[in-house]
Write a protein that holds these residues in place. Structure first.
Motif, PDB file in Angstrom:
ATOM      1  N   ILE A 221       0.833  -1.210   0.000  1.00 46.47           N
ATOM      2  CA  ILE A 221       0.000   0.000   0.000  1.00 46.47           C
ATOM      3  C   ILE A 221       0.864   1.256   0.000  1.00 46.47           C
ATOM      4  O   ILE A 221       0.555   2.248  -0.682  1.00 46.47           O
ATOM      5  CB  ILE A 221      -0.979  -0.029   1.185  1.00 46.47           C
ATOM      6  N   ASN A 222       1.962   1.232   0.724  1.00 43.64           N
ATOM      7  CA  ASN A 222       2.883   2.370   0.690  1.00 43.64           C
ATOM      8  C   ASN A 222       3.407   2.601  -0.726  1.00 43.64           C
ATOM      9  O   ASN A 222       3.586   3.741  -1.173  1.00 43.64           O
ATOM     10  CB  ASN A 222       4.046   2.150   1.649  1.00 43.64           C
ATOM     11  N   ASN A 223       3.636   1.511  -1.424  1.00 42.06           N
ATOM     12  CA  ASN A 223       4.102   1.617  -2.808  1.00 42.06           C
ATOM     13  C   ASN A 223       3.027   2.219  -3.714  1.00 42.06           C
ATOM     14  O   ASN A 223       3.299   3.126  -4.512  1.00 42.06           O
ATOM     15  CB  ASN A 223       4.518   0.241  -3.322  1.00 42.06           C
ATOM     16  N   TYR A 224       1.793   1.732  -3.583  1.00 44.58           N
ATOM     17  CA  TYR A 224       0.702   2.224  -4.433  1.00 44.58           C
ATOM     18  C   TYR A 224       0.364   3.685  -4.150  1.00 44.58           C
ATOM     19  O   TYR A 224      -0.052   4.420  -5.049  1.00 44.58           O
ATOM     20  CB  TYR A 224      -0.561   1.377  -4.235  1.00 44.58           C
ATOM     21  N   THR A 225       0.513   4.099  -2.893  1.00 43.48           N
ATOM     22  CA  THR A 225       0.078   5.447  -2.492  1.00 43.48           C
ATOM     23  C   THR A 225       1.234   6.421  -2.286  1.00 43.48           C
ATOM     24  O   THR A 225       1.028   7.513  -1.767  1.00 43.48           O
ATOM     25  CB  THR A 225      -0.747   5.376  -1.191  1.00 43.48           C
ATOM     26  N   LYS A 226       2.450   6.016  -2.679  1.00 44.18           N
ATOM     27  CA  LYS A 226       3.631   6.867  -2.502  1.00 44.18           C
ATOM     28  C   LYS A 226       3.805   7.273  -1.038  1.00 44.18           C
ATOM     29  O   LYS A 226       4.028   8.444  -0.712  1.00 44.18           O
ATOM     30  CB  LYS A 226       3.560   8.092  -3.403  1.00 44.18           C
ATOM     31  N   LEU A 227       3.649   6.283  -0.155  1.00 43.86           N
ATOM     32  CA  LEU A 227       3.862   6.398   1.296  1.00 43.86           C
ATOM     33  C   LEU A 227       2.796   7.219   2.015  1.00 43.86           C
ATOM     34  O   LEU A 227       2.916   7.457   3.225  1.00 43.86           O
ATOM     35  CB  LEU A 227       5.244   7.008   1.591  1.00 43.86           C
ATOM     36  N   LEU A 228       1.746   7.630   1.320  1.00 42.16           N
ATOM     37  CA  LEU A 228       0.727   8.467   1.962  1.00 42.16           C
ATOM     38  C   LEU A 228      -0.347   7.649   2.671  1.00 42.16           C
ATOM     39  O   LEU A 228      -1.087   8.187   3.500  1.00 42.16           O
ATOM     40  CB  LEU A 228       0.069   9.379   0.929  1.00 42.16           C
ATOM     41  N   GLY A 229      -0.470   6.364   2.369  1.00 40.57           N
ATOM     42  CA  GLY A 229      -1.546   5.551   2.934  1.00 40.57           C
ATOM     43  C   GLY A 229      -2.844   5.774   2.181  1.00 40.57           C
ATOM     44  O   GLY A 229      -2.983   6.726   1.399  1.00 40.57           O
ATOM     45  N   VAL A 230      -3.788   4.904   2.410  1.00 38.08           N
ATOM     46  CA  VAL A 230      -5.069   5.017   1.708  1.00 38.08           C
ATOM     47  C   VAL A 230      -5.973   6.032   2.392  1.00 38.08           C
ATOM     48  O   VAL A 230      -5.807   6.354   3.568  1.00 38.08           O
ATOM     49  CB  VAL A 230      -5.775   3.651   1.625  1.00 38.08           C
ATOM     50  N   ASP A 231      -6.938   6.534   1.620  1.00 38.37           N
ATOM     51  CA  ASP A 231      -7.892   7.497   2.176  1.00 38.37           C
ATOM     52  C   ASP A 231      -8.996   6.801   2.965  1.00 38.37           C
ATOM     53  O   ASP A 231      -9.500   7.345   3.954  1.00 38.37           O
ATOM     54  CB  ASP A 231      -8.519   8.316   1.040  1.00 38.37           C
ATOM     55  N   VAL A 232      -9.364   5.598   2.512  1.00 40.84           N
ATOM     56  CA  VAL A 232     -10.471   4.873   3.139  1.00 40.84           C
ATOM     57  C   VAL A 232     -10.106   3.392   3.239  1.00 40.84           C
ATOM     58  O   VAL A 232      -9.575   2.812   2.286  1.00 40.84           O
ATOM     59  CB  VAL A 232     -11.781   5.009   2.330  1.00 40.84           C
ATOM     60  N   VAL A 233     -10.391   2.799   4.387  1.00 39.80           N
ATOM     61  CA  VAL A 233     -10.307   1.346   4.541  1.00 39.80           C
ATOM     62  C   VAL A 233     -11.715   0.827   4.811  1.00 39.80           C
ATOM     63  O   VAL A 233     -12.418   1.334   5.692  1.00 39.80           O
ATOM     64  CB  VAL A 233      -9.384   0.930   5.703  1.00 39.80           C
ATOM     65  N   ILE A 234     -12.125  -0.173   4.039  1.00 47.02           N
ATOM     66  CA  ILE A 234     -13.387  -0.866   4.290  1.00 47.02           C
ATOM     67  C   ILE A 234     -13.032  -2.265   4.771  1.00 47.02           C
ATOM     68  O   ILE A 234     -12.490  -3.080   4.013  1.00 47.02           O
ATOM     69  CB  ILE A 234     -14.264  -0.928   3.025  1.00 47.02           C
ATOM     70  N   ASP A 235     -13.300  -2.528   6.045  1.00 47.29           N
ATOM     71  CA  ASP A 235     -12.948  -3.814   6.651  1.00 47.29           C
ATOM     72  C   ASP A 235     -14.139  -4.752   6.564  1.00 47.29           C
ATOM     73  O   ASP A 235     -15.050  -4.717   7.398  1.00 47.29           O
ATOM     74  CB  ASP A 235     -12.523  -3.605   8.108  1.00 47.29           C
ATOM     75  N   ALA A 236     -14.118  -5.593   5.528  1.00 44.51           N
ATOM     76  CA  ALA A 236     -15.182  -6.579   5.350  1.00 44.51           C
ATOM     77  C   ALA A 236     -14.768  -7.948   5.867  1.00 44.51           C
ATOM     78  O   ALA A 236     -15.458  -8.935   5.635  1.00 44.51           O
ATOM     79  CB  ALA A 236     -15.570  -6.668   3.872  1.00 44.51           C
ATOM     80  N   VAL A 237     -13.623  -8.004   6.556  1.00 43.50           N
ATOM     81  CA  VAL A 237     -13.162  -9.257   7.169  1.00 43.50           C
ATOM     82  C   VAL A 237     -13.705  -9.360   8.587  1.00 43.50           C
ATOM     83  O   VAL A 237     -14.320 -10.344   8.975  1.00 43.50           O
ATOM     84  CB  VAL A 237     -11.622  -9.338   7.164  1.00 43.50           C
ATOM     85  N   GLY A 238     -13.437  -8.329   9.383  1.00 45.34           N
ATOM     86  CA  GLY A 238     -14.064  -8.256  10.693  1.00 45.34           C
ATOM     87  C   GLY A 238     -13.423  -9.088  11.775  1.00 45.34           C
ATOM     88  O   GLY A 238     -14.120  -9.604  12.635  1.00 45.34           O
TER      89      GLY A 238
END
Length: 338
Positions: A221-238
């Motif tokens: 995720i750091n790679n995909y977002t250039k170390l900024l992190g994602v804006d939203v996490v949807i936790d469907a695992v729980g």
């Protein structure tokens, strides 16, 4: 008429029951045409639902045709094609008055606390019924209710164009959330420990996929977002680990939406929430999302048909459940026809 009854956990029967009638002037009687099998229906069958009561006619993803209306029904007529909102709310409590019927203090859900739609005929008040256009088949219309849940999740996460959204879990709930996020213009990352499910997520629009078994999620995720992190996490695992991971990968000012659930506590340092001004939200059922989702289906923004993997006549409910549980990688949504 015939109905699918879970009389006790582990005991499911097709029984002859009395056909429902018009009991109130705002009631609408419906010939059920199609119904989806949800994971929660299986939990009720197996006795692992913490909220269901027995005996119970299960089923809450329901589409059908109006066959009779009460004298005060104004918006529907015989032969209208409709879907049913499974939420039953009082309309009078603090939360109903705030426009949040999914939090009603007297909340009940059809198929869970009251009899649901796995029967040849059902009835519900006018306020719980929504018309569907002729362009949507009854089988596809079954998917409208699951997408109201996905719409609620995205609403709680305030997902918007350009957001990086990390969806944990690519089962039916995660895939529905994914499609809604894509309609909003988000960049979507999906994780799952099963490669076949991840390939399915790619078909439904995932921009990136991660298998935590062989990839470090945070590094990816750091790679995909250039170390900024994602804006939203949807936790469907729980589970407690997924919630802990959500805190690690969300960026500053990010939003975490918990869709799955567990009663096991997670270890979350308060500092991470405070210093990055994180928003953490739960998401339950939906809040007045049927009109919006039906519009998405009608305009082709959501393709409900693509989720339907198998169709069984309702008399083959045991075979349908057996197939879901023994061939899970082949299943996205199983629909029963009536």
């Amino acid at each position: 008429m015939k109905a699918i009854y879970v009389t006790n956990p582990g005991i499911l029967e097709i029984k002859e029951v009395e056909e429902p009638g018009i009991l109130n002037p705002d009631d609408v009687k419906i010939k059920v045409k199609a119904a989806g099998i949800c994971g929660s229906d299986l939990h009720i069958y197996h006795g692992t639902s913490p909220v269901a009561t027995y005996p119970r006619i299960i089923g809450h993803e329901i589409a059908g045709e109006v066959v009779e209306i009460g004298e005060k029904v104004e918006q529907f007529k015989v032969n209208d094609r409709v879907v049913i909102d499974p939420i039953i709310n009082c309309g009078e409590c603090k939360y109903c008055n705030k426009g949040r019927p999914n939090l009603c203090v007297n909340l009940k859900v059809r198929g869970v606390h009251e009899d649901g739609g796995y029967r040849e005929y059902t009835a519900a008040p006018e306020k719980s019924i929504f018309k569907i256009p002729d362009t949507i088949s009854y089988e596809e219309a079954v998917m409208i209710e699951p997408f109201t849940v996905a719409a609620q999740v995205n609403s709680r996460g305030k997902v918007e164009k350009g957001d990086y959204v990390f969806i944990m879990g690519s089962g039916p709930a995660g895939l529905c959330a994914l499609q809604v996020a894509k309609t909003k213009g988000a960049v979507c990352i999906v994780s799952d420990i099963i490669d076949e499910r991840l390939e399915n997520a790619k078909k439904f629009g995932a921009d990136y996929i991660i298998n935590p078994k062989n990839t470090n999620v945070t590094e990816a995720i750091n790679n995909y977002t250039k170390l900024l992190g994602v804006d939203v996490v949807i936790d469907a695992v729980g589970n407690k680990e997924s919630f802990e991971q959500a805190i690690q990968v969300v960026g500053k000012g990010g939003r975490i939406v918990v869709l799955g659930f567990t009663d096991k506590p997670s270890s979350i340092p308060q500092l991470l929430i405070t210093k990055d001004e994180l928003d953490i939200s739960g998401s339950r059922l939906h809040c007045n999302k049927f009109p919006e989702v039906i519009d998405w289906f009608e305009k082709g923004k959501i393709n409900g048909k693509s989720f339907i993997s198998h169709i069984f006549p309702f008399e083959e409910i045991h075979e349908a459940i057996h197939f879901i549980e023994t061939e899970p990688m082949k299943v996205t949504k199983v629909v029963l026809t009536f």
